[in-house]
Design a protein around this motif. Structure first.
Motif, PDB file in Angstrom:
ATOM      1  N   SER A  53       0.841  -0.945   0.055  1.00 24.36           N
ATOM      2  CA  SER A  53       0.454  -0.156   0.414  1.00 24.36           C
ATOM      3  C   SER A  53       0.772   0.809   0.311  1.00 24.36           C
ATOM      4  N   GLY A  54       2.078   0.382   0.534  1.00 26.20           N
ATOM      5  CA  GLY A  54       2.936   2.391   0.490  1.00 26.20           C
ATOM      6  C   GLY A  54       2.392   3.675   1.597  1.00 26.20           C
ATOM      7  N   VAL A  55       1.773   2.780   2.793  1.00 26.01           N
ATOM      8  CA  VAL A  55       1.099   3.304   3.281  1.00 26.01           C
ATOM      9  C   VAL A  55       1.958   2.722   4.971  1.00 26.01           C
ATOM     10  N   ARG A  56       2.710   3.891   6.129  1.00 27.97           N
ATOM     11  CA  ARG A  56       3.702   3.062   7.434  1.00 27.97           C
ATOM     12  C   ARG A  56       2.275   2.724   8.222  1.00 27.97           C
ATOM     13  N   PRO A  57       2.587   1.194   8.490  1.00 30.42           N
ATOM     14  CA  PRO A  57       1.518   0.431   9.280  1.00 30.42           C
ATOM     15  C   PRO A  57       1.487   0.944  11.025  1.00 30.42           C
ATOM     16  N   VAL A  58       0.712   1.271  11.569  1.00 32.03           N
ATOM     17  CA  VAL A  58       0.511   1.886  12.666  1.00 32.03           C
ATOM     18  C   VAL A  58       0.982   0.801  13.727  1.00 32.03           C
ATOM     19  N   ALA A  59       1.977   1.045  14.594  1.00 35.02           N
ATOM     20  CA  ALA A  59       1.964   0.045  15.770  1.00 35.02           C
ATOM     21  C   ALA A  59       0.562   0.983  16.820  1.00 35.02           C
ATOM     22  N   LEU A  60       0.247  -0.469  17.570  1.00 39.71           N
ATOM     23  CA  LEU A  60      -1.152  -0.029  18.097  1.00 39.71           C
ATOM     24  C   LEU A  60      -0.560   0.054  19.661  1.00 39.71           C
ATOM     25  N   ARG A  94      -4.435  -5.979  41.001  1.00 38.50           N
ATOM     26  CA  ARG A  94      -3.862  -8.102  40.150  1.00 38.50           C
ATOM     27  C   ARG A  94      -4.552  -6.501  38.456  1.00 38.50           C
ATOM     28  N   GLU A  95      -2.732  -7.512  37.694  1.00 38.09           N
ATOM     29  CA  GLU A  95      -3.194  -6.405  36.279  1.00 38.09           C
ATOM     30  C   GLU A  95      -3.799  -6.853  35.216  1.00 38.09           C
ATOM     31  N   LEU A  96      -3.833  -6.990  34.468  1.00 44.30           N
ATOM     32  CA  LEU A  96      -4.771  -8.025  33.237  1.00 44.30           C
ATOM     33  C   LEU A  96      -4.233  -7.062  31.875  1.00 44.30           C
ATOM     34  N   GLU A  97      -3.112  -7.225  30.972  1.00 47.39           N
ATOM     35  CA  GLU A  97      -2.879  -6.465  29.631  1.00 47.39           C
ATOM     36  C   GLU A  97      -3.686  -6.889  28.697  1.00 47.39           C
ATOM     37  N   LEU A  98      -4.087  -5.625  28.082  1.00 48.05           N
ATOM     38  CA  LEU A  98      -6.140  -5.234  27.033  1.00 48.05           C
ATOM     39  C   LEU A  98      -4.703  -5.976  26.049  1.00 48.05           C
ATOM     40  N   ASN A  99      -4.090  -7.034  25.739  1.00 50.17           N
ATOM     41  CA  ASN A  99      -3.514  -7.187  24.443  1.00 50.17           C
ATOM     42  C   ASN A  99      -4.146  -7.970  23.276  1.00 50.17           C
ATOM     43  N   LYS A 100      -5.726  -8.338  23.573  1.00 47.14           N
ATOM     44  CA  LYS A 100      -6.772  -8.736  22.227  1.00 47.14           C
ATOM     45  C   LYS A 100      -7.415  -7.188  21.747  1.00 47.14           C
ATOM     46  N   ALA A 101      -7.734  -7.813  20.388  1.00 48.85           N
ATOM     47  CA  ALA A 101      -8.311  -6.417  19.139  1.00 48.85           C
ATOM     48  C   ALA A 101      -9.844  -6.127  20.969  1.00 48.85           C
ATOM     49  N   LEU A 102     -10.699  -6.904  21.241  1.00 49.18           N
ATOM     50  CA  LEU A 102     -11.798  -7.141  21.760  1.00 49.18           C
ATOM     51  C   LEU A 102     -11.939  -7.570  23.273  1.00 49.18           C
ATOM     52  N   THR A 103     -11.828  -7.058  24.740  1.00 53.85           N
ATOM     53  CA  THR A 103     -11.742  -7.659  25.801  1.00 53.85           C
ATOM     54  C   THR A 103     -13.072  -6.957  26.547  1.00 53.85           C
ATOM     55  N   ARG A 129      -8.005  -0.983  18.853  1.00 57.11           N
ATOM     56  CA  ARG A 129      -7.903   0.448  17.579  1.00 57.11           C
ATOM     57  C   ARG A 129      -6.382   1.182  17.778  1.00 57.11           C
ATOM     58  N   ALA A 130      -6.810   1.844  16.253  1.00 56.38           N
ATOM     59  CA  ALA A 130      -5.001   1.590  15.790  1.00 56.38           C
ATOM     60  C   ALA A 130      -4.867   3.548  16.583  1.00 56.38           C
ATOM     61  N   ASP A 131      -6.736   3.992  16.924  1.00 53.87           N
ATOM     62  CA  ASP A 131      -6.466   5.532  17.410  1.00 53.87           C
ATOM     63  C   ASP A 131      -6.629   5.116  19.194  1.00 53.87           C
ATOM     64  N   GLY A 132      -6.625   4.120  19.343  1.00 51.94           N
ATOM     65  CA  GLY A 132      -6.079   4.455  21.240  1.00 51.94           C
ATOM     66  C   GLY A 132      -7.407   2.898  21.514  1.00 51.94           C
ATOM     67  N   PHE A 133      -7.587   2.892  22.801  1.00 50.15           N
ATOM     68  CA  PHE A 133      -8.649   1.984  23.899  1.00 50.15           C
ATOM     69  C   PHE A 133      -9.913   2.598  23.847  1.00 50.15           C
TER      70      PHE A 133
END
Length: 239
Positions: free
Chosen positions: A143-150, A165-174, A189-193
């Motif tokens: 695409s010529g577009v630089r990937p967005v790092a989540l 206790r802690e829970l990592e938010l590493n899924k697309a949906l929790t 999402r790409a623009d935040g949580f």
């Protein structure tokens, strides 16, 4: 290794790994845990670590040392204990039992993918507006577009039996909560949580972010936000 989490008004200020035998808590600069507040004595209390056990002792402080709301002179520390020194809190987290406690927390609050409630959460999250920014999986060469790092983030429980206790938010949906009481989903999402109301036992009973009901719309989360869901307070922290 046990650790202490220092907070004031539900805002985490510092964390201390308990890798020494003695830790003093107080207002003066020579303390291991310094709390610069007039309500705290110069040398307020002491924690002694002996093998796998930790013991708290009040050092004849002016305002006293409290554990889980009770005034103490000496106390054998347990995972999840909350020490109150002046207006500040120190939560004692013993990671020797963290795996078991984490499992119990996830069984209690995290709704597994594939369940009817998780499916409903996914549908609601999909229906919310999504940023037009390219997703992290975009192929830059094609695409010529630089990937967005989540972004990376986690939740830390601030109240109740699972505090610390802690829970990592590493899924697309929790999906979190208790069916029939209150359920919400956190969308990555790409623009935040974003936190999204899914269901509640009472109509209009929405989750709170910093004390304000989020309503029907997705609410973007910011670092240090405090979420209240199904009676549990959780801090949102960006990694």
């Amino acid at each position: 290794m046990a650790r202490l989490i220092l907070s004031l008004d539900n805002q985490v200020l510092a964390e201390y790994n308990m890798n020494k035998e003695r830790y003093t808590i107080g207002r003066l600069p020579d303390n291991d845990v310094r709390i610069d507040n007039p309500a705290v004595s110069g040398h307020h209390s002491l924690i002694i670590n002996i093998l796998n056990d930790s013991f708290l002792e009040d050092l004849n402080s002016t305002n006293g040392t409290y554990v889980n709301g009770k005034l103490i002179k000496k106390h054998a520390m347990q995972n999840g204990d909350v020490i109150t020194v002046g207006h500040h809190q120190l939560r004692f987290v013993d990671i020797q039992s963290s795996d078991t406690v984490q499992d119990e927390f996830e069984k209690t609050m995290v709704i597994t993918p594939g369940s009817a409630m998780a499916t409903q959460a996914a549908v609601r999250a999909t229906a919310q507006p999504v940023s037009s920014a390219p997703p992290a999986s975009t192929d830059a060469s094609a695409s010529g577009v630089r990937p967005v790092a989540l972004q990376k983030a986690k939740l830390q429980v601030l109240s109740g039996a699972f505090a610390g206790r802690e829970l990592e938010l590493n899924k697309a949906l929790t999906t979190l909560g208790r069916p029939g009481v209150q359920v919400a989903a956190i969308s990555r999402r790409a623009d935040g949580f974003f936190i999204i109301h899914v269901d509640s036992g009472t109509a209009g009973d929405y989750p709170l972010v910093n004390g304000q009901a989020i309503g029907q719309q997705a609410c973007k989360l910011a670092n240090n936000d405090v979420i209240q869901l199904a009676g549990v307070k959780m801090g949102f922290f960006e990694n």
